[in-house]
Scaffold this active site. Structure first.
Site, mmCIF file in Angstrom:
data_model
loop_
_atom_site.group_PDB
_atom_site.id
_atom_site.type_symbol
_atom_site.label_atom_id
_atom_site.label_comp_id
_atom_site.label_asym_id
_atom_site.label_seq_id
_atom_site.Cartn_x
_atom_site.Cartn_y
_atom_site.Cartn_z
ATOM 1 N N ARG A 68 4.673 10.046 -6.286
ATOM 2 C CA ARG A 68 4.442 8.607 -6.325
ATOM 3 C C ARG A 68 4.900 7.934 -5.026
ATOM 4 O O ARG A 68 4.244 7.012 -4.523
ATOM 5 C CB ARG A 68 5.186 7.992 -7.518
ATOM 6 C CG ARG A 68 4.849 6.524 -7.726
ATOM 7 C CD ARG A 68 5.609 5.914 -8.873
ATOM 8 N NE ARG A 68 5.183 4.525 -9.082
ATOM 9 C CZ ARG A 68 5.957 3.574 -9.579
ATOM 10 N NH1 ARG A 68 7.192 3.844 -9.936
ATOM 11 N NH2 ARG A 68 5.502 2.349 -9.709
ATOM 12 N N HIS A 72 2.579 5.419 -2.603
ATOM 13 C CA HIS A 72 2.966 4.039 -2.312
ATOM 14 C C HIS A 72 3.243 3.824 -0.831
ATOM 15 O O HIS A 72 3.010 2.730 -0.307
ATOM 16 C CB HIS A 72 4.180 3.650 -3.155
ATOM 17 C CG HIS A 72 3.825 3.333 -4.572
ATOM 18 N ND1 HIS A 72 3.849 2.057 -5.092
ATOM 19 C CD2 HIS A 72 3.402 4.128 -5.592
ATOM 20 C CE1 HIS A 72 3.458 2.078 -6.350
ATOM 21 N NE2 HIS A 72 3.191 3.326 -6.685
ATOM 22 N N SER A 82 7.066 3.469 6.015
ATOM 23 C CA SER A 82 7.550 2.081 6.040
ATOM 24 C C SER A 82 8.266 1.716 4.747
ATOM 25 O O SER A 82 9.171 0.880 4.746
ATOM 26 C CB SER A 82 6.389 1.114 6.295
ATOM 27 O OG SER A 82 5.347 1.291 5.344
ATOM 28 N N ASN A 98 5.792 -1.910 -6.068
ATOM 29 C CA ASN A 98 6.668 -0.766 -5.804
ATOM 30 C C ASN A 98 7.829 -0.676 -6.787
ATOM 31 O O ASN A 98 8.761 0.119 -6.585
ATOM 32 C CB ASN A 98 7.217 -0.849 -4.373
ATOM 33 C CG ASN A 98 6.163 -0.488 -3.340
ATOM 34 O OD1 ASN A 98 5.258 0.296 -3.613
ATOM 35 N ND2 ASN A 98 6.268 -1.079 -2.162
ATOM 36 N N HIS A 194 -2.324 10.078 -14.012
ATOM 37 C CA HIS A 194 -0.925 10.506 -13.975
ATOM 38 C C HIS A 194 -0.727 11.820 -14.730
ATOM 39 O O HIS A 194 -0.628 11.846 -15.953
ATOM 40 C CB HIS A 194 -0.023 9.412 -14.542
ATOM 41 C CG HIS A 194 0.034 8.198 -13.673
ATOM 42 N ND1 HIS A 194 -0.930 7.216 -13.689
ATOM 43 C CD2 HIS A 194 0.943 7.828 -12.737
ATOM 44 C CE1 HIS A 194 -0.618 6.280 -12.812
ATOM 45 N NE2 HIS A 194 0.513 6.615 -12.220
#
Length: 336
Positions: A68, A72, A82, A98, A194
């Protein structure tokens, strides 16, 4: 003139200078490549893998966390780490999309080990990509080659993460968000379904108690499964209770999620929405057929794991910084 008080300090400084020059020479090619660190830090991938293995032994759920984390990271400003920058309330980490993203300390541990051996060479962005791959492999997913050579970004802002895919997005919006990044409907099915991990009841409230006017539930949920979900995530209950995203094989990377979606056993709304669109439904059905061995009229059956690996490599190329762009951070949580 530099003044080194001990031979060890001089040797360490020379190592840093050599590595920086070597990395600069390689990165001037301006593109990712498998084995990017073969000369500048030959053991880079094995060092990362060792950290991920040890973490997994303590916490098998870490594989899903790392997977994950890469998604993201890549979705905002490209795959440049970042999201790892810890710069307060206005940083990328704090974006609503997030919420619940983790694994930062795992990446930092790998980075610290690499800095001790190959200072100033391996980017945090590459560690994120390698860690996700290694985590997937540990839960019986595919082990695939990861092109490396990414450099780390210098900007982290919550405002840049406004357009992340959200759990309650419609299928049309999910498709649109993926297309904006150059990702296809197949990539959407492969990357957003998922297969492993947990979710919090926080993300279930709208689907269970406010999906339709008057407080109705998502009709896509199997009635018996709906009772189970409501018992685990009661209305206005503890939002931090965590439940498996795939209640059948929650710690195994496999195609069970597609059967769950088809039969009304998807846990979160965004998984269920993959069955709302004719094209994503067709792609999903093709993996179901492949799993049970039913060949279609179009011929050969797709391989979920092989296609997933391709999608991960494709995603890992989004907006990468190479050459003279960005930097190689000394610690992942802060720019140099």
């Amino acid at each position: 003139m530099l003044n080194f008080k001990s031979p060890k300090a001089l040797v360490f400084a020379l190592i840093i200078i050599y590595n920086l020059l070597a990395a600069s020479t390689v990165s001037s090619q301006g593109q990712l490549q498998v084995g990017f660190y073969s000369k500048t830090c030959p053991n880079a991938e094995s060092i990362v893998r060792s950290v991920i293995q040890k973490t997994f032994e303590r916490d098998p759920g870490s594989a899903a966390v790392l997977l994950r984390l890469q998604f993201h990271d890549c979705y905002v400003e490209g795959c440049d780490a970042s999201i790892l920058i810890d710069n307060g309330e206005e940083g990328e980490r704090k974006a609503s999309g997030n919420l619940g993203v983790g694994g930062f300390e795992i990446i930092e541990e790998a980075k610290a080990k690499l800095e001790g051996i190959c200072p100033g060479v391996v980017s945090c962005a590459d560690i994120v990509a390698l860690a996700a791959r290694d985590g997937v492999a540990l839960v019986k997913g595919p082990f695939y080659e990861v092109p490396t050579g990414r450099r780390d970004g210098k900007v982290s802002s919550k405002s840049l993460a406004d357009n992340l895919p959200e759990v309650d997005d419609s299928i049309q919006l999910l498709k649109s968000k993926f297309r904006q990044k150059g990702l296809s409907d197949r990539d959407l099915v492969l990357l957003s379904g998922h297969t492993i991990g947990l979710t919090a009841c926080f993300f279930m409230q709208a689907r269970l108690y406010n999906f339709t006017p008057g407080g109705g539930s998502d009709p896509a949920i199997n009635p018996e499964f709906l009772k189970q979900l409501k018992s685990k995530c009661p209305f206005q209950g503890d939002p931090n209770i965590r439940i498996p995203l795939d209640p059948v094989t929650d710690f195994i990377f496999d195609d069970q999620i597609f059967f769950n979606i088809k039969n009304g056993f998807a846990v979160i709304a965004s998984d269920a929405r993959l069955y709302d669109d004719e094209n994503t439904k067709r792609i999903l059905e093709s993996y179901v057929s492949s799993a049970v061995g039913n060949s279609s009229s179009s011929g050969s059956l797709p391989s979920f794991k092989a296609d997933f690996a391709k999608a991960m490599v494709k995603m890992g190329n989004l907006g990468v910084k190479t050459g003279s762009e960005g930097e190689i951070r000394r610690v992942c949580a802060a720019v140099n």
